[in-house]
Design a protein around this motif. Structure first.
Motif, PDB file in Angstrom:
ATOM      1  N   MET A  53      32.080  42.061  38.257  1.00 60.02           N
ATOM      2  CA  MET A  53      30.883  41.961  39.084  1.00 60.02           C
ATOM      3  C   MET A  53      30.803  40.544  39.634  1.00 60.02           C
ATOM      4  SD  MET A  53      27.004  43.072  38.087  1.00 60.02           S
ATOM      5  CE  MET A  53      27.295  44.810  38.460  1.00 60.02           C
ATOM      6  N   GLY A  54      30.272  40.413  40.835  1.00 65.19           N
ATOM      7  CA  GLY A  54      30.199  39.092  41.442  1.00 65.19           C
ATOM      8  C   GLY A  54      28.848  38.805  42.073  1.00 65.19           C
ATOM      9  N   VAL A  55      28.574  37.515  42.249  1.00 65.54           N
ATOM     10  CA  VAL A  55      27.380  37.067  42.966  1.00 65.54           C
ATOM     11  C   VAL A  55      27.843  36.619  44.353  1.00 65.54           C
ATOM     12  CG1 VAL A  55      25.413  35.489  42.982  1.00 65.54           C
ATOM     13  CG2 VAL A  55      26.390  36.243  40.797  1.00 65.54           C
ATOM     14  N   TYR A  56      27.193  37.129  45.384  1.00 72.73           N
ATOM     15  CA  TYR A  56      27.581  36.849  46.764  1.00 72.73           C
ATOM     16  C   TYR A  56      26.405  36.249  47.521  1.00 72.73           C
ATOM     17  CZ  TYR A  56      31.440  39.955  45.545  1.00 72.73           C
ATOM     18  OH  TYR A  56      32.518  40.516  44.934  1.00 72.73           O
ATOM     19  N   SER A  57      26.701  35.285  48.397  1.00 71.28           N
ATOM     20  CA  SER A  57      25.625  34.657  49.152  1.00 71.28           C
ATOM     21  C   SER A  57      26.132  34.173  50.513  1.00 71.28           C
ATOM     22  CB  SER A  57      25.058  33.462  48.383  1.00 71.28           C
ATOM     23  OG  SER A  57      24.055  32.802  49.132  1.00 71.28           O
TER      24      SER A  57
ATOM     25  N   MET B 157      26.797  42.413  43.049  1.00 70.79           N
ATOM     26  CA  MET B 157      27.311  43.778  43.226  1.00 70.79           C
ATOM     27  C   MET B 157      28.629  44.008  42.517  1.00 70.79           C
ATOM     28  SD  MET B 157      28.518  43.815  47.219  1.00 70.79           S
ATOM     29  CE  MET B 157      28.478  42.236  48.061  1.00 70.79           C
ATOM     30  N   ASN B 158      28.926  45.284  42.310  1.00 67.96           N
ATOM     31  CA  ASN B 158      30.173  45.709  41.686  1.00 67.96           C
ATOM     32  C   ASN B 158      31.339  45.506  42.638  1.00 67.96           C
ATOM     33  OD1 ASN B 158      27.800  47.606  40.819  1.00 67.96           O
ATOM     34  ND2 ASN B 158      29.202  47.622  39.093  1.00 67.96           N
ATOM     35  N   SER B 159      32.470  45.138  42.096  1.00 68.30           N
ATOM     36  CA  SER B 159      33.647  44.870  42.926  1.00 68.30           C
ATOM     37  C   SER B 159      34.135  46.106  43.687  1.00 68.30           C
ATOM     38  CB  SER B 159      34.787  44.317  42.069  1.00 68.30           C
ATOM     39  OG  SER B 159      34.531  42.983  41.718  1.00 68.30           O
TER      40      SER B 159
ATOM     41  N   ILE C  95      34.926  43.412  51.525  1.00 65.24           N
ATOM     42  CA  ILE C  95      34.561  42.136  50.901  1.00 65.24           C
ATOM     43  C   ILE C  95      35.583  41.845  49.805  1.00 65.24           C
ATOM     44  CG2 ILE C  95      32.773  40.897  49.619  1.00 65.24           C
ATOM     45  CD1 ILE C  95      30.770  42.973  50.880  1.00 65.24           C
ATOM     46  N   ILE C  96      36.117  40.645  49.773  1.00 63.39           N
ATOM     47  CA  ILE C  96      37.159  40.294  48.808  1.00 63.39           C
ATOM     48  C   ILE C  96      36.529  39.485  47.675  1.00 63.39           C
ATOM     49  CG2 ILE C  96      39.381  39.174  48.459  1.00 63.39           C
ATOM     50  CD1 ILE C  96      39.839  39.487  51.496  1.00 63.39           C
ATOM     51  N   PRO C  97      36.335  40.110  46.511  1.00 61.49           N
ATOM     52  CA  PRO C  97      35.623  39.453  45.412  1.00 61.49           C
ATOM     53  C   PRO C  97      36.094  38.049  45.063  1.00 61.49           C
ATOM     54  CG  PRO C  97      35.896  41.766  44.915  1.00 61.49           C
ATOM     55  CD  PRO C  97      36.688  41.498  46.164  1.00 61.49           C
ATOM     56  N   HIS C  98      37.385  37.875  44.828  1.00 59.19           N
ATOM     57  CA  HIS C  98      37.845  36.563  44.361  1.00 59.19           C
ATOM     58  C   HIS C  98      37.782  35.482  45.443  1.00 59.19           C
ATOM     59  CE1 HIS C  98      41.754  37.879  46.095  1.00 59.19           C
ATOM     60  NE2 HIS C  98      42.006  36.595  46.197  1.00 59.19           N
TER      61      HIS C  98
ATOM     62  N   GLY D 257      45.196  42.715  42.806  1.00 55.42           N
ATOM     63  CA  GLY D 257      45.215  41.307  42.435  1.00 55.42           C
ATOM     64  C   GLY D 257      44.140  40.936  41.424  1.00 55.42           C
ATOM     65  N   LYS D 258      43.414  39.865  41.715  1.00 55.40           N
ATOM     66  CA  LYS D 258      42.392  39.356  40.792  1.00 55.40           C
ATOM     67  C   LYS D 258      41.107  40.181  40.799  1.00 55.40           C
ATOM     68  CE  LYS D 258      43.963  34.595  41.493  1.00 55.40           C
ATOM     69  NZ  LYS D 258      43.560  33.238  41.983  1.00 55.40           N
ATOM     70  N   ASP D 259      40.989  41.117  41.742  1.00 54.76           N
ATOM     71  CA  ASP D 259      39.731  41.842  41.903  1.00 54.76           C
ATOM     72  C   ASP D 259      39.562  43.008  40.940  1.00 54.76           C
ATOM     73  OD1 ASP D 259      39.066  40.110  43.950  1.00 54.76           O
ATOM     74  OD2 ASP D 259      40.047  41.348  45.473  1.00 54.76           O
ATOM     75  N   VAL D 260      40.639  43.381  40.257  1.00 54.17           N
ATOM     76  CA  VAL D 260      40.569  44.413  39.216  1.00 54.17           C
ATOM     77  C   VAL D 260      41.411  43.923  38.041  1.00 54.17           C
ATOM     78  CG1 VAL D 260      41.010  46.825  38.612  1.00 54.17           C
ATOM     79  CG2 VAL D 260      40.338  46.244  40.951  1.00 54.17           C
ATOM     80  N   VAL D 261      40.822  43.942  36.846  1.00 54.22           N
ATOM     81  CA  VAL D 261      41.506  43.392  35.678  1.00 54.22           C
ATOM     82  C   VAL D 261      41.896  44.523  34.721  1.00 54.22           C
ATOM     83  CG1 VAL D 261      41.338  41.797  33.732  1.00 54.22           C
ATOM     84  CG2 VAL D 261      40.124  41.294  35.864  1.00 54.22           C
TER      85      VAL D 261
END
Length: 272
Positions: free
Chosen positions: A112-116, A201-203, A211-214, A264-268
């Motif tokens: 999950m990430g914080v976006y602004s 929001m959820n990745s 939107i690219i989380p990392h 990549g880094k967006d799913v672990v």
């Protein structure tokens, strides 16, 4: 004579029905319908289907882009399994709807990430800011974790972050306001429109909306997150051979390589 033929016919019918029943049961043992969110869940299951086919199983993916539907489908027997949720969410669903569902195993985490559109990091978010989050009560601790880790919010003693609620806040140094009136699937639009100070929001929804989380998140969960997505089935069936075979594939080195390559880094991938 007629009586003898009648008995023989009944026996033949019984044998035929038994044979058909056995064939149907055998086919059902090899068929798995999985309800999954579109990305990355659905794509991961589709990749698993290729490996499962080599084992003699037919895995079908039923894409469902709504968090409220997959457990209902599973509980009612319309699908055999689902992949879209973490354990805290499943527990909340079971408590509310009395679903008879259990975990087979963990597969991956979609951080999950914080976006602004206004601030570059959490420290810049000002006093009294509005933070948009989903209406999912099982995620409240997850939303709060970002600010708990920053030392901005403090929870009641003894409350685990995965179980935390907004009502567990005992200190909110910046008087942050959490707007939880939207479903998760609408949050990418809220972010793109620049509403509020930030959006959490959820990745999977971020990725679905370009939107690219990392790259785009100002804060992102790390590998220590307790919110790994799980393969779930009806209670009493987690040890069924077909589900054990499927979780082996979903947790395999091949699957980890696929996830790392595609997302990549967006799913672990889950590490045992």
């Amino acid at each position: 004579m007629k009586k003898g033929l009648g008995i023989l016919s009944a026996l033949l019918l019984s044998v035929t029905l038994t044979a058909c029943g056995s064939a149907d049961e055998k086919e059902n043992d090899k068929k798995i319908v999985v309800a999954a969110s579109p990305t990355p869940h659905g794509e991961v299951v589709k990749h698993a289907a290729e490996a499962m086919e080599k084992k003699g199983y037919d895995v079908e993916v039923k894409i469902v882009n709504d968090y409220k539907v997959p457990n209902k489908l599973l509980d009612e027997g319309d699908v055999d399994a689902n992949l879209f949720q973490h354990v805290p969410y499943l527990n909340a669903e079971k408590k509310t709807h009395h679903y008879k569902i259990e975990e087979v195993g963990k597969v991956f985490t979609t951080p999950m990430g914080v976006y602004s559109k206004k601030y570059k990091n959490l420290a810049e978010i000002p006093d009294g800011a509005e933070i948009f989050v989903s209406s999912n009560p099982a995620e409240e601790g997850r939303f709060l974790s970002f600010f708990v880790n920053e030392g901005v919010i403090k929870l009641k003693d003894g409350v685990k972050i995965e179980d935390a609620k907004f009502t567990d806040i005992v200190e909110n140094k910046k008087n942050l306001k959490f707007n939880n009136k939207q479903s998760a699937e609408f949050l990418p639009k809220t972010y793109k429109n620049g509403e509020g100070a930030a959006v959490i929001m959820n990745s999977n929804y971020a990725i679905d909306n370009g939107i690219i989380p990392h790259k785009d998140a100002i804060a992102l969960e790390d590998k220590s997150s307790p919110f790994a997505n799980i393969l779930a089935v009806q209670e009493g069936h987690k040890d069924d051979k077909k589900f054990q075979e499927l979780i082996k594939v979903l947790q395999s080195e091949d699957m980890k390589a696929y996830i790392n390559k595609e997302f990549g880094k967006d799913v672990v991938p889950y590490e045992k």
